[in-house]
Design an enzyme around this catalytic site. Structure first.
Site, PDB file in Angstrom:
ATOM      1  N   LEU A  70       0.818  -1.214   0.000  1.00 34.58           N
ATOM      2  CA  LEU A  70       0.000   0.000   0.000  1.00 34.58           C
ATOM      3  C   LEU A  70       0.850   1.262   0.000  1.00 34.58           C
ATOM      4  CD1 LEU A  70      -2.481  -1.077   2.857  1.00 34.58           C
ATOM      5  CD2 LEU A  70      -2.902  -1.211   0.394  1.00 34.58           C
ATOM      6  N   SER A 110      -4.499   1.480  -9.010  1.00 35.34           N
ATOM      7  CA  SER A 110      -5.519   2.515  -8.859  1.00 35.34           C
ATOM      8  C   SER A 110      -6.396   2.591 -10.098  1.00 35.34           C
ATOM      9  CB  SER A 110      -4.830   3.860  -8.646  1.00 35.34           C
ATOM     10  OG  SER A 110      -5.767   4.900  -8.773  1.00 35.34           O
ATOM     11  N   ASN A 111      -7.626   3.028  -9.881  1.00 37.40           N
ATOM     12  CA  ASN A 111      -8.515   3.303 -11.020  1.00 37.40           C
ATOM     13  C   ASN A 111      -7.923   4.397 -11.915  1.00 37.40           C
ATOM     14  OD1 ASN A 111     -10.082   6.079 -10.466  1.00 37.40           O
ATOM     15  ND2 ASN A 111      -9.660   5.080  -8.516  1.00 37.40           N
ATOM     16  N   TYR A 135       0.712  10.266 -11.316  1.00 36.10           N
ATOM     17  CA  TYR A 135       0.384   9.248 -10.308  1.00 36.10           C
ATOM     18  C   TYR A 135      -0.156   7.975 -10.987  1.00 36.10           C
ATOM     19  CZ  TYR A 135      -2.696   6.947  -6.904  1.00 36.10           C
ATOM     20  OH  TYR A 135      -3.350   6.022  -6.120  1.00 36.10           O
ATOM     21  N   LYS A 139       1.360   3.986 -11.286  1.00 37.56           N
ATOM     22  CA  LYS A 139       0.655   2.720 -11.020  1.00 37.56           C
ATOM     23  C   LYS A 139       0.724   1.795 -12.247  1.00 37.56           C
ATOM     24  CE  LYS A 139      -0.601   3.648  -6.789  1.00 37.56           C
ATOM     25  NZ  LYS A 139      -0.076   2.883  -5.628  1.00 37.56           N
ATOM     26  N   SER A 164     -12.400   4.147  -4.675  1.00 36.78           N
ATOM     27  CA  SER A 164     -12.258   5.171  -3.626  1.00 36.78           C
ATOM     28  C   SER A 164     -12.595   4.515  -2.306  1.00 36.78           C
ATOM     29  CB  SER A 164     -13.216   6.338  -3.871  1.00 36.78           C
ATOM     30  OG  SER A 164     -13.083   6.841  -5.181  1.00 36.78           O
ATOM     31  N   CYS A 165     -11.581   4.194  -1.536  1.00 37.41           N
ATOM     32  CA  CYS A 165     -11.803   3.452  -0.300  1.00 37.41           C
ATOM     33  C   CYS A 165     -11.694   4.367   0.905  1.00 37.41           C
ATOM     34  CB  CYS A 165     -10.821   2.284  -0.198  1.00 37.41           C
ATOM     35  SG  CYS A 165     -11.206   1.176   1.173  1.00 37.41           S
ATOM     36  N   ARG A 173     -18.923  11.300  -7.748  1.00 39.06           N
ATOM     37  CA  ARG A 173     -18.049  10.318  -8.405  1.00 39.06           C
ATOM     38  C   ARG A 173     -17.934   9.048  -7.556  1.00 39.06           C
ATOM     39  NH1 ARG A 173     -12.532   9.352  -7.887  1.00 39.06           N
ATOM     40  NH2 ARG A 173     -11.737   8.154  -9.650  1.00 39.06           N
TER      41      ARG A 173
HETATM   42  P1  NAI Z   1      -2.308   7.107   2.325  1.00 42.04           P
HETATM   43  O1  NAI Z   1      -1.627   8.299   1.760  1.00 42.04           O
HETATM   44  O2  NAI Z   1      -3.274   7.308   3.438  1.00 42.04           O
HETATM   45  O3  NAI Z   1      -1.223   6.036   2.793  1.00 42.04           O
HETATM   46  C1  NAI Z   1      -0.040   5.785   2.084  1.00 42.04           C
HETATM   47  C2  NAI Z   1       1.048   5.484   3.099  1.00 42.04           C
HETATM   48  O4  NAI Z   1       2.264   5.259   2.380  1.00 42.04           O
HETATM   49  C3  NAI Z   1       1.296   6.646   4.066  1.00 42.04           C
HETATM   50  O5  NAI Z   1       1.154   6.211   5.404  1.00 42.04           O
HETATM   51  C4  NAI Z   1       2.713   7.088   3.745  1.00 42.04           C
HETATM   52  O6  NAI Z   1       3.436   7.519   4.892  1.00 42.04           O
HETATM   53  C5  NAI Z   1       3.309   5.829   3.138  1.00 42.04           C
HETATM   54  N1  NAI Z   1       4.439   6.177   2.276  1.00 42.04           N
HETATM   55  C6  NAI Z   1       4.499   7.163   1.340  1.00 42.04           C
HETATM   56  N2  NAI Z   1       5.727   7.236   0.814  1.00 42.04           N
HETATM   57  C7  NAI Z   1       6.472   6.274   1.430  1.00 42.04           C
HETATM   58  C8  NAI Z   1       7.825   5.863   1.318  1.00 42.04           C
HETATM   59  N3  NAI Z   1       8.687   6.478   0.483  1.00 42.04           N
HETATM   60  N4  NAI Z   1       8.254   4.846   2.089  1.00 42.04           N
HETATM   61  C9  NAI Z   1       7.394   4.219   2.955  1.00 42.04           C
HETATM   62  N5  NAI Z   1       6.109   4.581   3.103  1.00 42.04           N
HETATM   63  C10 NAI Z   1       5.650   5.598   2.353  1.00 42.04           C
HETATM   64  O7  NAI Z   1      -3.014   6.359   1.101  1.00 42.04           O
HETATM   65  P2  NAI Z   1      -4.140   5.255   1.142  1.00 42.04           P
HETATM   66  O8  NAI Z   1      -5.422   5.897   0.793  1.00 42.04           O
HETATM   67  O9  NAI Z   1      -4.036   4.448   2.370  1.00 42.04           O
HETATM   68  O10 NAI Z   1      -3.731   4.369  -0.115  1.00 42.04           O
HETATM   69  C11 NAI Z   1      -2.934   3.200   0.028  1.00 42.04           C
HETATM   70  C12 NAI Z   1      -2.555   2.705  -1.352  1.00 42.04           C
HETATM   71  O11 NAI Z   1      -3.714   2.450  -2.110  1.00 42.04           O
HETATM   72  C13 NAI Z   1      -1.729   3.695  -2.154  1.00 42.04           C
HETATM   73  O12 NAI Z   1      -0.773   2.975  -2.903  1.00 42.04           O
HETATM   74  C14 NAI Z   1      -2.726   4.342  -3.072  1.00 42.04           C
HETATM   75  O13 NAI Z   1      -2.125   4.812  -4.266  1.00 42.04           O
HETATM   76  C15 NAI Z   1      -3.690   3.198  -3.319  1.00 42.04           C
HETATM   77  N6  NAI Z   1      -5.039   3.661  -3.624  1.00 42.04           N
HETATM   78  C16 NAI Z   1      -5.858   4.143  -2.639  1.00 42.04           C
HETATM   79  C17 NAI Z   1      -7.125   4.555  -2.926  1.00 42.04           C
HETATM   80  C18 NAI Z   1      -8.076   4.996  -1.871  1.00 42.04           C
HETATM   81  O14 NAI Z   1      -9.230   5.232  -2.196  1.00 42.04           O
HETATM   82  N7  NAI Z   1      -7.707   5.111  -0.607  1.00 42.04           N
HETATM   83  C19 NAI Z   1      -7.626   4.567  -4.320  1.00 42.04           C
HETATM   84  C20 NAI Z   1      -6.690   4.032  -5.273  1.00 42.04           C
HETATM   85  C21 NAI Z   1      -5.445   3.590  -4.923  1.00 42.04           C
END
Ligand code: NAI
Length: 260
Positions: A70, A110-111, A135, A139, A164-165, A173
């Site tokens: 993640l 991701s979508n 971004y 992905k 979108s979680c 959307r």
């Molecule tokens: P978030 O931003 O809340 O969490 C991402 C985590 O990754 C953060 O805790 C951050 O500190 C950590 N991170 C960032 N750069 C880092 C690095 N260089 N080294 C180690 N850790 C690092 O994002 P969320 O919403 O939890 O998303 C998790 C994953 O799911 C991401 O990859 C995101 O792209 C993907 N995603 C999430 C969606 C959603 O609706 N929440 C939708 C589509 C994809």
């Protein structure tokens, strides 16, 4: 099947859902993030490190047989920032996983890899990728990298194109793209348990009325989403004007200028 599951990005929104929702699987959860995760609870190991640090990621992955990846910048950012966290970070993870003999990675795609398709068009795993942002491109890179590591080394991956979680859908959307936390956990649990999965692309979305994505090709995993955005429709439609110019599935990311 899992003995030690590594969750990267464990301090984030989905990471916190995973920490709670996957804790009772009887296996060790190794949680990692670049930010502090607090002390480990029972059944957890906690490692603070940066995905861009290849040596640290090698040590992080050692002893794990499955990974929920993640950790990333989770929206549009400068190319330099994405280069470290998303491109290099994902490469470091796959390379470490290959060396450590990891069996399966669930990659949070991701979508936004298909975000430039118009709203309403039904897509599945075969749809042309049309990323809507740098971004989204990061992905796409992760998806391609995972394909290479499956074809060349047999490392299984599910590319989970998450909609979108969040706890609740927040706008029109998301009435189409929402993935409830409960459905996220049940889907990930299923993906961890299926004995053989190969390389699979899936959309992570709940049973919303107007979904744009089909997972019919993946019926064999036997996952059914339980939740729907429908109960939230009225309040969202009452409170929100139609966002002008949102013609594309990626929404805002398909309209904002990329910051270079
Ligand atoms: P978030 O931003 O809340 O969490 C991402 C985590 O990754 C953060 O805790 C951050 O500190 C950590 N991170 C960032 N750069 C880092 C690095 N260089 N080294 C180690 N850790 C690092 O994002 P969320 O919403 O939890 O998303 C998790 C994953 O799911 C991401 O990859 C995101 O792209 C993907 N995603 C999430 C969606 C959603 O609706 N929440 C939708 C589509 C994809």
């Amino acid at each position: 099947m899992t003995t030690r599951l590594l969750v990267t990005g464990a301090a984030g929104v989905l990471g916190r859902y995973a920490r709670e929702g996957l804790k009772d699987r009887g296996k060790v959860l190794r949680l990692s993030d670049v930010v502090d995760l607090g002390p480990p609870r029972e059944g957890e190991e906690v490692v603070q490190c940066d995905l861009a640090d290849g040596k640290a990621i090698e040590a992080l992955v050692c002893g794990c047989d499955t990974i929920l990846h993640l950790g990333a910048l989770a929206t549009e950012a400068s190319f330099d920032a994405l280069l470290q966290a998303n491109f290099l970070g994902t490469y470091n993870l796959y390379e470490a996983a290959r060396k450590a003999g990891v069996k399966r990675i669930i990659f949070a795609s991701s979508n936004h890899v298909t975000g430039f398709h118009p709203i309403g068009k039904e897509l599945d795993d075969k749809a042309e990728r049309r990323p809507d942002s740098l971004y989204g491109v990061s992905k796409c890179f992760g998806e391609d990298l995972s394909r290479l590591y499956f074809d060349k080394f047999g490392l299984e991956t599910v590319c989970l194109r998450i909609g979108s979680c969040f706890d609740e859908p927040r706008n029109r959307r998301m009435l189409s793209t929402w993935l409830s936390p409960r459905d996220f956990i049940s889907l990930v649990s299923k993906l961890l348990d299926v004995p053989v999965i190969g390389h699979l692309i899936l959309y992570g979305v709940s049973a919303n009325r107007d979904v744009w994505w089909s997972n019919a090709h993946a019926d064999f995993i036997g996952w059914q989403p339980q939740d729907s955005s429908e109960p939230y429709r009225k309040s969202i439609e009452l409170s929100e004007q139609d966002p002008a110019g949102w013609r594309f599935q990626g929404g805002r990311l398909a309209t904002v200028e990329t910051s270079a």
